[in-house]
Design a protein around this motif. Structure first.
Motif, PDB file in Angstrom:
ATOM      1  N   UNK A  12       0.814  -1.217   0.000  1.00  0.00           N
ATOM      2  CA  UNK A  12       0.000   0.000   0.000  1.00  0.00           C
ATOM      3  C   UNK A  12       0.844   1.263   0.000  1.00  0.00           C
ATOM      4  N   UNK A  13       2.115   1.153   0.358  1.00  0.00           N
ATOM      5  CA  UNK A  13       2.979   2.325   0.471  1.00  0.00           C
ATOM      6  C   UNK A  13       3.641   2.671  -0.854  1.00  0.00           C
ATOM      7  N   UNK A  14       4.298   3.832  -0.864  1.00  0.00           N
ATOM      8  CA  UNK A  14       5.176   4.227  -1.954  1.00  0.00           C
ATOM      9  C   UNK A  14       6.601   3.779  -1.620  1.00  0.00           C
ATOM     10  N   UNK A  15       7.401   3.576  -2.671  1.00  0.00           N
ATOM     11  CA  UNK A  15       8.768   3.104  -2.445  1.00  0.00           C
ATOM     12  C   UNK A  15       9.753   3.820  -3.363  1.00  0.00           C
ATOM     13  N   UNK A  16      11.008   3.864  -2.906  1.00  0.00           N
ATOM     14  CA  UNK A  16      12.101   4.242  -3.795  1.00  0.00           C
ATOM     15  C   UNK A  16      13.059   3.063  -3.894  1.00  0.00           C
ATOM     16  N   UNK A  17      13.533   2.840  -5.105  1.00  0.00           N
ATOM     17  CA  UNK A  17      14.326   1.648  -5.395  1.00  0.00           C
ATOM     18  C   UNK A  17      15.649   2.063  -6.020  1.00  0.00           C
ATOM     19  N   UNK A  18      16.738   1.645  -5.427  1.00  0.00           N
ATOM     20  CA  UNK A  18      18.055   1.916  -5.980  1.00  0.00           C
ATOM     21  C   UNK A  18      18.471   0.789  -6.921  1.00  0.00           C
ATOM     22  N   UNK A  19      19.146   1.146  -8.005  1.00  0.00           N
ATOM     23  CA  UNK A  19      19.701   0.157  -8.928  1.00  0.00           C
ATOM     24  C   UNK A  19      21.195   0.421  -9.050  1.00  0.00           C
ATOM     25  N   UNK A  20      21.990  -0.601  -8.731  1.00  0.00           N
ATOM     26  CA  UNK A  20      23.445  -0.485  -8.770  1.00  0.00           C
ATOM     27  C   UNK A  20      24.035  -1.733  -9.410  1.00  0.00           C
ATOM     28  N   UNK A  21      24.967  -1.535 -10.328  1.00  0.00           N
ATOM     29  CA  UNK A  21      25.645  -2.661 -10.978  1.00  0.00           C
ATOM     30  C   UNK A  21      24.652  -3.668 -11.569  1.00  0.00           C
ATOM     31  N   UNK A  22      23.629  -3.128 -12.224  1.00  0.00           N
ATOM     32  CA  UNK A  22      22.619  -3.919 -12.946  1.00  0.00           C
ATOM     33  C   UNK A  22      21.727  -4.749 -12.029  1.00  0.00           C
TER      34      UNK A  22
END
Length: 420
Positions: A12-22
């Motif tokens: 139900x929440x919002x998220x932030x997602x990091x992408x590192x080294x594929x």
């Protein structure tokens, strides 16, 4: 890369997602929508839309795609006339012809959020031209899309001249999956034997299995029980898929009750192609007329893995198709009478997670820390809204790189049509 303001499935929440080294890095919950930072070259604002694992096409015939009407149309609309029309088209196959059509079709699928494809490639061709072409394409395209190749004996393993030799040669060339079509073999005995042979070949070459099984309205076509029992005895049900199984629509409930016990125990997966099956099946009925689609809802409710696929795009069996799995899912929910809130609110699994299990790629699939950074952005906050709105895929990311992006659909007329 950083993705902000994203919704995730079943959250139900919002998220932030990091992408590192594929790969996916830290996934952090947000309290509210965040503004896009200035100079945010590596920041993607999901704007509250659903970030989802990529769509998977678990059953399609890329070798036949874009050949409808060549050299003649399937006038009856039946499966068997489709096979006849394809047999007329096969002598025209060349590597250049196959590559051109396959690449156009793969591009179409990728534009609609697909990042993994299982394609059935006909081995009842003494030259195996298509099979060799797709093995080469799989290697060429491996950084852009995952391609699984099924050695598929369209005209039978035991009923086609040298069919057994050709399918084994296809596996030696490099096919990933052993296919079959028992209901098209000349006799019941040959159909049953073909299922035993398929499992034996899969064990010999350490391959997966995906059989066109009981794709017919005949309630006496029961090769599924042979496939499932052979998979159970070989302890390889998790590597076996039964595609179509449309005869199940014609089985009586007493037999199905017994059959489901075996199916669940075997652990095999199922693929249904609802738009194609609703078109091809029931052709010998007047009225009442069968839907001729396998029991998707019942399989799903029984905890048996089942997923949906498009099957064909403009070929001798199906003269439409546009690469949009959301369209297939929408049609499948209607056809299979899965229109309850609980069905729709989890329905994206039928073209994502369940398909990953079918292809055997679930360990490296999904949005989780440490997994390959493959995902798509869909218009809507959850499964229900995405399916109801039926809008285009907004974004596709593979190995941490954007491979497709489009703006959300906007009305040209800004003022409200009806004043508040």
């Amino acid at each position: 890369m950083l993705i902000i303001n994203a919704r995730l499935r079943n959250e139900s929440s919002l998220y932030q997602i990091e992408i590192t080294n594929q790969k996916f890095g830290t996934i952090t919950e947000q309290a509210s929508l965040q503004p896009l930072p200035e100079h945010a070259a590596d920041v993607i604002d999901a704007r509250g839309n659903l970030l989802c694992a990529p769509f998977i096409e678990p059953h399609i015939h890329l070798d036949a795609a874009l050949t409808a009407g060549e050299p003649a149309w399937n006038q009856s609309g039946t499966l068997f006339e489709g096979i006849e029309r394809w047999a007329e088209r096969k002598p025209m196959l060349t590597e250049a012809d196959i590559r051109s059509r396959a690449l156009r079709t793969i591009q179409l699928l990728m534009e609609n959020g697909v990042q993994a494809i299982r394609t059935h490639v006909d081995t009842t061709d003494p030259t195996l031209t298509a099979l060799k072409t797709f093995c080469a394409l799989r290697e060429e395209l491996k950084d852009k899309i995952e391609l699984q190749i099924v050695a598929f004996p369209q005209e039978g393993i035991l009923s086609y001249p040298n069919g057994s030799r050709l399918i084994e040669e296809a596996l030696e060339i490099g096919a990933d999956v052993v296919g079959g079509i028992p209901h098209f073999e000349y006799t019941r005995a040959l159909g049953e034997q073909s299922m035993k042979d398929v499992i034996a070949l899969a064990r010999k070459y350490d391959r997966l299995v995906d059989v066109h099984c009981d794709e017919i309205d005949d309630p006496n076509s029961r090769f599924l029980e042979v496939l499932a029992s052979e998979a159970l005895f070989a302890d390889m049900g998790h590597r076996v898929t039964a595609s179509h199984t449309t005869a199940m629509h014609s089985y009586d409930n007493a037999y199905c009750s017994k059959l489901f016990r075996l199916l669940k125990k075997s652990g095999i997966s199922f693929v249904s192609c609802p738009t194609e099956s609703i078109h091809l099946q029931g052709r010998f009925d007047t009225f009442p007329k069968r839907r001729g689609v396998t029991r998707v809802k019942e399989l799903n409710n029984a905890g048996i893995n089942v997923c949906l696929a498009q099957d064909s795009i403009f070929d001798p069996w199906y003269s439409l198709g546009n690469g949009k799995l959301l369209r297939v899912l929408d049609a499948g929910l209607h056809i299979c009478q899965m229109m309850g809130y609980q069905d729709i609110s989890k329905a994206l699994s039928l073209i994502t997670d369940n398909s990953a299990i079918t292809l055997g790629i679930q360990e490296r699939y999904g949005i989780a820390t440490g997994k390959p950074a493959n995902c798509i952005l869909l218009s809507g906050a959850d499964d229900y809204e995405v399916i109801r709105r039926q809008e285009d895929v907004l974004l596709s990311i593979r190995a941490g790189k954007v491979i497709m992006e489009r703006k959300p659909t906007e009305l040209l007329t800004r003022p409200a049509i009806f004043p508040a």
